[in-house]
Write a protein that holds these residues in place. Structure first.
Motif, PDB file in Angstrom:
ATOM      1  N   SER A 271      -8.289  15.250  10.219  1.00 18.38           N
ATOM      2  CA  SER A 271      -7.732  16.123   9.180  1.00 18.38           C
ATOM      3  C   SER A 271      -8.519  17.430   9.152  1.00 18.38           C
ATOM      4  O   SER A 271      -9.601  17.538   9.738  1.00 18.38           O
TER       5      SER A 271
ATOM      6  N   GLY B  10     -19.797  11.404   6.934  1.00 20.87           N
ATOM      7  CA  GLY B  10     -18.748  10.373   6.983  1.00 20.87           C
ATOM      8  C   GLY B  10     -17.952  10.366   8.266  1.00 20.87           C
ATOM      9  O   GLY B  10     -16.784  10.017   8.271  1.00 20.87           O
TER      10      GLY B  10
ATOM     11  N   ARG C 223      -0.632   5.676  17.616  1.00 22.47           N
ATOM     12  CA  ARG C 223      -0.193   6.755  16.757  1.00 22.47           C
ATOM     13  C   ARG C 223       1.086   6.411  16.010  1.00 22.47           C
ATOM     14  O   ARG C 223       1.330   6.867  14.914  1.00 22.47           O
TER      15      ARG C 223
ATOM     16  N   ALA D 149     -18.437  11.194  -0.035  1.00 20.93           N
ATOM     17  CA  ALA D 149     -17.470  10.970   1.048  1.00 20.93           C
ATOM     18  C   ALA D 149     -18.111  10.424   2.316  1.00 20.93           C
ATOM     19  O   ALA D 149     -18.005  10.994   3.384  1.00 20.93           O
ATOM     20  N   THR D 150     -18.818   9.312   2.197  1.00 16.31           N
ATOM     21  CA  THR D 150     -19.385   8.715   3.410  1.00 16.31           C
ATOM     22  C   THR D 150     -18.372   7.807   4.104  1.00 16.31           C
ATOM     23  O   THR D 150     -18.519   7.485   5.265  1.00 16.31           O
ATOM     24  N   ALA D 151     -17.358   7.406   3.349  1.00 12.93           N
ATOM     25  CA  ALA D 151     -16.321   6.564   3.954  1.00 12.93           C
ATOM     26  C   ALA D 151     -15.405   7.439   4.797  1.00 12.93           C
ATOM     27  O   ALA D 151     -15.249   8.616   4.524  1.00 12.93           O
ATOM     28  N   PRO D 152     -14.829   6.857   5.875  1.00 20.66           N
ATOM     29  CA  PRO D 152     -13.886   7.636   6.675  1.00 20.66           C
ATOM     30  C   PRO D 152     -12.763   8.200   5.806  1.00 20.66           C
ATOM     31  O   PRO D 152     -12.320   7.562   4.857  1.00 20.66           O
ATOM     32  N   ASP D 153     -12.378   9.392   6.150  1.00 28.45           N
ATOM     33  CA  ASP D 153     -11.389  10.113   5.365  1.00 28.45           C
ATOM     34  C   ASP D 153     -10.013   9.454   5.483  1.00 28.45           C
ATOM     35  O   ASP D 153      -9.465   9.358   6.576  1.00 28.45           O
TER      36      ASP D 153
ATOM     37  N   THR E 285      -7.291  10.619   4.614  1.00 32.85           N
ATOM     38  CA  THR E 285      -6.242  11.602   4.886  1.00 32.85           C
ATOM     39  C   THR E 285      -6.172  11.962   6.365  1.00 32.85           C
ATOM     40  O   THR E 285      -5.357  12.771   6.762  1.00 32.85           O
ATOM     41  N   ALA E 286      -7.046  11.343   7.172  1.00 33.01           N
ATOM     42  CA  ALA E 286      -7.022  11.627   8.600  1.00 33.01           C
ATOM     43  C   ALA E 286      -5.674  11.239   9.182  1.00 33.01           C
ATOM     44  O   ALA E 286      -5.064  10.258   8.762  1.00 33.01           O
ATOM     45  N   THR E 287      -5.225  12.024  10.156  1.00 33.76           N
ATOM     46  CA  THR E 287      -3.909  11.761  10.728  1.00 33.76           C
ATOM     47  C   THR E 287      -3.925  10.533  11.618  1.00 33.76           C
ATOM     48  O   THR E 287      -2.884   9.996  11.943  1.00 33.76           O
ATOM     49  N   GLY E 288      -5.073  10.073  12.027  1.00 36.65           N
ATOM     50  CA  GLY E 288      -5.116   8.864  12.838  1.00 36.65           C
ATOM     51  C   GLY E 288      -6.556   8.461  13.057  1.00 36.65           C
ATOM     52  O   GLY E 288      -7.400   9.292  13.308  1.00 36.65           O
ATOM     53  N   SER E 289      -6.863   7.174  12.938  1.00 31.21           N
ATOM     54  CA  SER E 289      -8.208   6.739  13.248  1.00 31.21           C
ATOM     55  C   SER E 289      -8.352   6.757  14.759  1.00 31.21           C
ATOM     56  O   SER E 289      -7.366   6.684  15.484  1.00 31.21           O
ATOM     57  N   PRO E 290      -9.586   6.884  15.274  1.00 31.82           N
ATOM     58  CA  PRO E 290      -9.731   7.002  16.715  1.00 31.82           C
ATOM     59  C   PRO E 290      -9.204   5.771  17.438  1.00 31.82           C
ATOM     60  O   PRO E 290      -9.435   4.647  17.014  1.00 31.82           O
TER      61      PRO E 290
END
Lengths: 279, 271
Positions: B154, B141, A18, A3-7, A9-14
């Motif tokens: 998350s 990551g 939104r 999991a080195t790639a950005p997740d 499932t994140a609710t929002g990239s920085p």
């Protein structure tokens, strides 16, 4: 490598917007600014129409248009009185804030002190200000002191109650984390408790703004004031000047609204991280 | 295989952490509950030890006794020759709580430095440099998320920040209290190997509380099985799987055998 790639499932990239529906958020942003103005305008138009339809006399209930033009024709008068009342309200608000924060910091650390002090706070809150206003004037004499004292008492209650709750609302896991590196009570207070309490303190500030204006106006009624919007209201009643009376009320409403807008603006800036600021 | 030496049952040098004859009682409404009774445990420097057991066996309490967050009612906890309290004052512990517990008004970059900034100047060890912290964030990551706030992440990402925060302190001992318990099963599995990857780099001593048998088996040099009522150490097992551990090992018979043995150990405590 895991999991080195950005997740995803994140609710929002920085820093990404939104809202996926840009158009809709543009519309809702516009409605935030326009809708309140529209509401107030419709209310005033309704008032204007009602006085015509029901043939209400100007000396009973003046029309908004005549009230506004009377304010416009007497700008310096309203401005000077507004300055007096604003200064009294601000002083009371500031004194209340300062004292309440110190007391809240103390009672947030002691349940015994809280149990001793909170009944007094509740008593101050439930006793009508108008009842003890003359008492303060007898005690302190005419002038600024009784006005600021009364204003501070009514404003202090929401500050004290909310700040105490806020200072205790820190995530207990964060407190334990601070303890795990032997952080001092002072560090925990400054770095964790105080910032955690900010949402509550802003809530208190919005409640206290209205109370501060009320305290200042009421104070002017009793403290032999020679200027201020409360004084203006009192004179208008005695001399049967409905336009001046309503003019003062309008200016008070505008002052309160501006203060709330100012506080909300600061809140939006300071509390950008808090759930209450997300739409 | 340097760590295997620490995992040998007969340690001749003084262990980094020594728990001797510890009792811990809690008063609950005029009733005294024995959380721990007669606990003995030694943990060597660089060792990865899991405390495994059902709810109420006192594994979190034992973790907090080691971290100086609770005081024992009998017995002693020694950390590198001093008390747990003294070790705490010297910032010897990196704590990873069950919830991520990030500071909501701070960015990821500030959150991972949160423990380093508290009680400044008292640490007996250097905190990690900015470059080292950037490497840790890359390993989990989170590169590119340094300026993000916790609410933009998350649950799994938040817990990764919490892990990096503990490592970034540079403390010789990490205390982890079921750090992955609140995560979904898929994220959990990933997090185990992320943790191992960070640990392989720094080789700090880890005390890891869990109620998952497979988690304890794949992570640890040694698993301490605990039993409830009263909380006590029931058995200890050395996990002699080679390092670095990989997800493929979870399919090997040796791993299944270890898991089976741990399950037997746990089951015996329930009869």
């Amino acid at each position: 490598m895991v999991a080195t790639a950005p997740d995803p499932t994140a609710t929002g990239s920085p820093r990404a917007p939104r809202d996926a529906l840009g158009q809709r958020s543009w519309f809702s942003a516009a409605s935030v600014a326009v809708a309140p103005v529209l509401g107030i305008t419709l209310f005033l138009l309704g008032w204007q129409a009602a006085t015509k339809i029901f043939d209400i006399k100007q000396y009973e209930l003046p029309t908004p248009s005549s009230i506004l033009s009377s304010i416009n024709g007497d700008k310096t008068y309203y401005l000077e009185n507004a300055r007096t009342t604003l200064w009294e309200a601000f002083l009371g608000f500031a004194v209340a804030f300062g004292i309440a924060m110190v007391v809240a910091a103390i009672i947030a650390h002691s349940r015994v002190l809280e149990r001793m002090l909170m009944p007094l706070v509740v008593l101050a809150q439930v006793t009508p200000l108008i009842a003890y206003a003359p008492a303060f004037v007898i005690w302190m004499g005419f002038g600024l002191r009784p006005i600021v004292t009364m204003t501070a008492i009514v404003c202090g209650v929401p500050f004290l109650v909310n700040a105490t709750t806020g200072l205790r609302s820190v995530d207990p896991n964060l407190i334990e984390l601070a303890r795990s590196v032997d952080a001092s009570k002072w560090e925990v207070f400054v770095r964790l408790r105080l910032p955690s309490a900010l949402p509550n303190i802003f809530t208190a500030a919005r409640i206290a703004v209205g109370l501060a204006l009320m305290g200042a106006v009421l104070g002017e009624f009793f403290a032999g004031s020679r200027s201020g919007l409360g004084y203006s209201v009192k004179v208008a009643q005695n001399h049967n000047l409905p336009l001046q009376l309503w003019g003062s009320v309008y200016v008070l409403a505008v002052l309160g609204a501006l203060a709330i807008i100012l506080i909300s603006g600061i809140e939006r800036y300071v509390l950008h991280w808090h759930a209450s600021q997300r739409r | 295989m340097q760590t295997m030496a620490f995992a040998e049952p007969m340690v001749t040098v003084e262990p980094l952490i020594a728990v001797r004859g510890v009792d811990k009682l809690f008063g609950r409404r005029s009733r005294v509950v024995t959380a721990l009774s007669g606990v003995d445990l030694e943990i060597g420097a660089g060792e990865f030890v899991s405390l495994l057991g059902p709810s109420g066996c006192g594994k979190s309490t034992l973790l907090r006794l080691i971290g100086g967050l609770h005081q024992p009612d009998a017995g002693s906890v020694t950390v590198a020759g001093t008390t747990a309290d003294a070790a705490r004052a010297a910032k010897q512990y990196g704590l990873v709580p069950q919830a991520p517990a990030l500071v909501p008004w701070q960015t990821v970059a500030d959150n991972v430095r949160f423990l380093s900034k508290l009680h400044r100047g008292s640490a007996a060890h250097p905190t990690l440099s900015n470059g080292e912290i950037a490497d840790l964030l890359a390993a989990v990551g989170l590169t590119g998320f340094e300026k993000a706030y916790p609410h933009e992440l998350s649950g799994g990402m938040q817990q990764r920040v919490s892990l990096v925060r503990a490592f970034a302190l540079g403390a010789p001992i990490l205390l982890m209290d079921e750090p992955f318990a609140a995560l979904d099963e898929i994220t959990r599995a990933d997090m185990r190997y992320l943790l191992l990857e960070l640990w392989e780099r720094l080789r700090t001593t880890v005390v890891f509380v869990t109620h998952s048998v497979t988690e304890a088996a794949i992570l640890s040099d040694r698993v301490v099985v605990m039993a409830p009522r009263p909380g006590r150490v029931a058995s200890e097992r050395i996990i002699d799987l080679p390092r670095p551990r990989s997800a493929a090992m979870e399919d090997e018979p040796a791993f299944h055998e270890i898991v089976r043995q741990l399950r037997v150990d746990l089951r015996e405590q329930h009869q």
